[in-house]
Design a protein around this motif. Structure first.
Motif, PDB file in Angstrom:
ATOM      1  N   TYR A  20      -2.954   4.539  -7.186  1.00  0.00           N
ATOM      2  CA  TYR A  20      -3.487   5.877  -6.966  1.00  0.00           C
ATOM      3  C   TYR A  20      -2.524   6.939  -7.473  1.00  0.00           C
ATOM      4  N   CYS A  21      -3.088   7.940  -8.096  1.00  0.00           N
ATOM      5  CA  CYS A  21      -2.358   9.124  -8.505  1.00  0.00           C
ATOM      6  C   CYS A  21      -2.398  10.133  -7.364  1.00  0.00           C
ATOM      7  N   ASN A  22      -1.308  10.854  -7.197  1.00  0.00           N
ATOM      8  CA  ASN A  22      -1.159  11.783  -6.078  1.00  0.00           C
ATOM      9  C   ASN A  22      -0.524  13.074  -6.569  1.00  0.00           C
ATOM     10  N   ALA A  23      -1.031  14.200  -6.064  1.00  0.00           N
ATOM     11  CA  ALA A  23      -0.444  15.493  -6.410  1.00  0.00           C
ATOM     12  C   ALA A  23      -0.222  16.290  -5.123  1.00  0.00           C
ATOM     13  N   ILE A  24       0.957  16.847  -5.009  1.00  0.00           N
ATOM     14  CA  ILE A  24       1.296  17.655  -3.842  1.00  0.00           C
ATOM     15  C   ILE A  24       1.263  19.117  -4.250  1.00  0.00           C
TER      16      ILE A  24
ATOM     17  N   GLN B  34      -7.513  23.765  -5.551  1.00  0.00           N
ATOM     18  CA  GLN B  34      -7.623  22.317  -5.547  1.00  0.00           C
ATOM     19  C   GLN B  34      -7.321  21.779  -6.933  1.00  0.00           C
ATOM     20  N   VAL B  35      -7.099  20.473  -6.980  1.00  0.00           N
ATOM     21  CA  VAL B  35      -6.842  19.816  -8.251  1.00  0.00           C
ATOM     22  C   VAL B  35      -7.615  18.504  -8.262  1.00  0.00           C
ATOM     23  N   GLN B  36      -8.129  18.149  -9.410  1.00  0.00           N
ATOM     24  CA  GLN B  36      -8.824  16.883  -9.583  1.00  0.00           C
ATOM     25  C   GLN B  36      -7.934  15.944 -10.399  1.00  0.00           C
ATOM     26  N   LEU B  37      -7.886  14.690  -9.972  1.00  0.00           N
ATOM     27  CA  LEU B  37      -7.023  13.694 -10.603  1.00  0.00           C
ATOM     28  C   LEU B  37      -7.867  12.513 -11.054  1.00  0.00           C
ATOM     29  N   LEU B  38      -7.663  12.064 -12.277  1.00  0.00           N
ATOM     30  CA  LEU B  38      -8.425  10.950 -12.812  1.00  0.00           C
ATOM     31  C   LEU B  38      -7.470   9.940 -13.427  1.00  0.00           C
ATOM     32  N   GLU B  39      -7.406   8.750 -12.810  1.00  0.00           N
ATOM     33  CA  GLU B  39      -6.537   7.689 -13.313  1.00  0.00           C
ATOM     34  C   GLU B  39      -7.263   6.851 -14.364  1.00  0.00           C
ATOM     35  N   SER B  40      -6.493   6.247 -15.239  1.00  0.00           N
ATOM     36  CA  SER B  40      -7.014   5.296 -16.211  1.00  0.00           C
ATOM     37  C   SER B  40      -5.884   4.367 -16.624  1.00  0.00           C
ATOM     38  N   GLY B  41      -6.260   3.270 -17.280  1.00  0.00           N
ATOM     39  CA  GLY B  41      -5.252   2.365 -17.828  1.00  0.00           C
ATOM     40  C   GLY B  41      -5.055   1.075 -17.073  1.00  0.00           C
ATOM     41  N   GLY B  42      -5.724   0.918 -15.949  1.00  0.00           N
ATOM     42  CA  GLY B  42      -5.587  -0.329 -15.216  1.00  0.00           C
ATOM     43  C   GLY B  42      -6.266  -1.479 -15.938  1.00  0.00           C
ATOM     44  N   GLY B  43      -6.041  -2.688 -15.435  1.00  0.00           N
ATOM     45  CA  GLY B  43      -6.678  -3.843 -16.034  1.00  0.00           C
ATOM     46  C   GLY B  43      -6.019  -5.125 -15.592  1.00  0.00           C
ATOM     47  N   LEU B  44      -6.346  -6.187 -16.315  1.00  0.00           N
ATOM     48  CA  LEU B  44      -5.816  -7.517 -16.036  1.00  0.00           C
ATOM     49  C   LEU B  44      -4.746  -7.848 -17.069  1.00  0.00           C
ATOM     50  N   VAL B  45      -3.600  -8.306 -16.600  1.00  0.00           N
ATOM     51  CA  VAL B  45      -2.497  -8.632 -17.500  1.00  0.00           C
ATOM     52  C   VAL B  45      -1.778  -9.865 -16.951  1.00  0.00           C
TER      53      VAL B  45
ATOM     54  N   THR C 146      -0.832  15.654 -17.769  1.00  0.00           N
ATOM     55  CA  THR C 146      -1.010  14.225 -17.549  1.00  0.00           C
ATOM     56  C   THR C 146       0.289  13.604 -17.069  1.00  0.00           C
ATOM     57  N   MET C 147       0.152  12.661 -16.142  1.00  0.00           N
ATOM     58  CA  MET C 147       1.266  11.879 -15.644  1.00  0.00           C
ATOM     59  C   MET C 147       1.050  10.430 -16.053  1.00  0.00           C
ATOM     60  N   TYR C 148       2.142   9.730 -16.295  1.00  0.00           N
ATOM     61  CA  TYR C 148       2.057   8.343 -16.731  1.00  0.00           C
ATOM     62  C   TYR C 148       2.895   7.440 -15.831  1.00  0.00           C
ATOM     63  N   LEU C 149       2.537   6.172 -15.830  1.00  0.00           N
ATOM     64  CA  LEU C 149       3.368   5.156 -15.208  1.00  0.00           C
ATOM     65  C   LEU C 149       3.431   3.981 -16.173  1.00  0.00           C
ATOM     66  N   GLN C 150       4.567   3.811 -16.815  1.00  0.00           N
ATOM     67  CA  GLN C 150       4.780   2.676 -17.691  1.00  0.00           C
ATOM     68  C   GLN C 150       5.280   1.517 -16.837  1.00  0.00           C
ATOM     69  N   MET C 151       4.548   0.428 -16.859  1.00  0.00           N
ATOM     70  CA  MET C 151       4.868  -0.734 -16.036  1.00  0.00           C
ATOM     71  C   MET C 151       5.196  -1.913 -16.941  1.00  0.00           C
TER      72      MET C 151
ATOM     73  N   PHE D  64      -3.534  15.811  -2.789  1.00  0.00           N
ATOM     74  CA  PHE D  64      -4.763  15.359  -3.426  1.00  0.00           C
ATOM     75  C   PHE D  64      -4.555  13.986  -4.051  1.00  0.00           C
ATOM     76  N   TRP D  65      -5.659  13.211  -4.091  1.00  0.00           N
ATOM     77  CA  TRP D  65      -5.605  11.842  -4.577  1.00  0.00           C
ATOM     78  C   TRP D  65      -6.655  11.595  -5.640  1.00  0.00           C
ATOM     79  N   GLY D  66      -6.341  10.702  -6.567  1.00  0.00           N
ATOM     80  CA  GLY D  66      -7.330  10.206  -7.498  1.00  0.00           C
ATOM     81  C   GLY D  66      -8.119   9.087  -6.856  1.00  0.00           C
ATOM     82  N   GLN D  67      -9.059   8.517  -7.628  1.00  0.00           N
ATOM     83  CA  GLN D  67      -9.948   7.499  -7.079  1.00  0.00           C
ATOM     84  C   GLN D  67      -9.340   6.114  -7.153  1.00  0.00           C
ATOM     85  N   GLY D  68      -8.256   5.963  -7.908  1.00  0.00           N
ATOM     86  CA  GLY D  68      -7.575   4.683  -8.005  1.00  0.00           C
ATOM     87  C   GLY D  68      -8.005   3.882  -9.220  1.00  0.00           C
TER      88      GLY D  68
END
Length: 115
Positions: A94-98, A1-12, A77-82, A104-108
């Motif tokens: 949500y982060c996803n790993a196959i 199994q793999v655990q995924l933890l997202e971060s970096g969200g917010g209001l913009v 670590t995986m990133y998404l530059q928006m 597997f999914w992160g918590q969002g």
């Protein structure tokens, strides 16, 4: 199994930028691909971007030219530059790993873009 933890969200504000991160732990050596999905209120979860282990990328049409997915395998670590964010990008991301054994999914992480 793999655990995924997202971060970096917010209001913009519209036109602004955010960078999401997804840290993987556990059986990360068995990962075949990783990706980002999002779910807006009242809508189905949709693919944003995906990157298999060969380094190729695939983006939803709605984010092409604005979002960039990347992976730092040394940091697991995986990133998404928006960039050029729009109000319609507002969603839980949500982060996803196959893996060979399953998906597997992160918590969002919440991304809110104000107009």
């Amino acid at each position: 199994q793999v655990q995924l933890l997202e971060s970096g969200g917010g209001l913009v504000q519209a036109g602004g930028s955010l960078r999401l991160s997804c840290a993987a732990s556990g059986s990360r050596f068995n990962i075949r691909a990783m990706g980002w999905y999002r779910q807006a209120p009242g809508k189905q979860r949709e693919l944003v971007a995906v990157m298999p282990n060969d380094g190729s990328t695939n983006y939803a049409d709605s984010v092409k030219g604005r979002f960039t997915i990347s992976r730092d395998n040394a940091k697991n670590t995986m990133y998404l530059q928006m960039n050029s964010l729009k109000p319609e990008d507002t969603a839980v991301y949500y982060c996803n790993a196959i893996l060979y054994v399953g998906v597997f999914w992160g918590q969002g992480t919440q991304v809110t873009v104000s107009s």
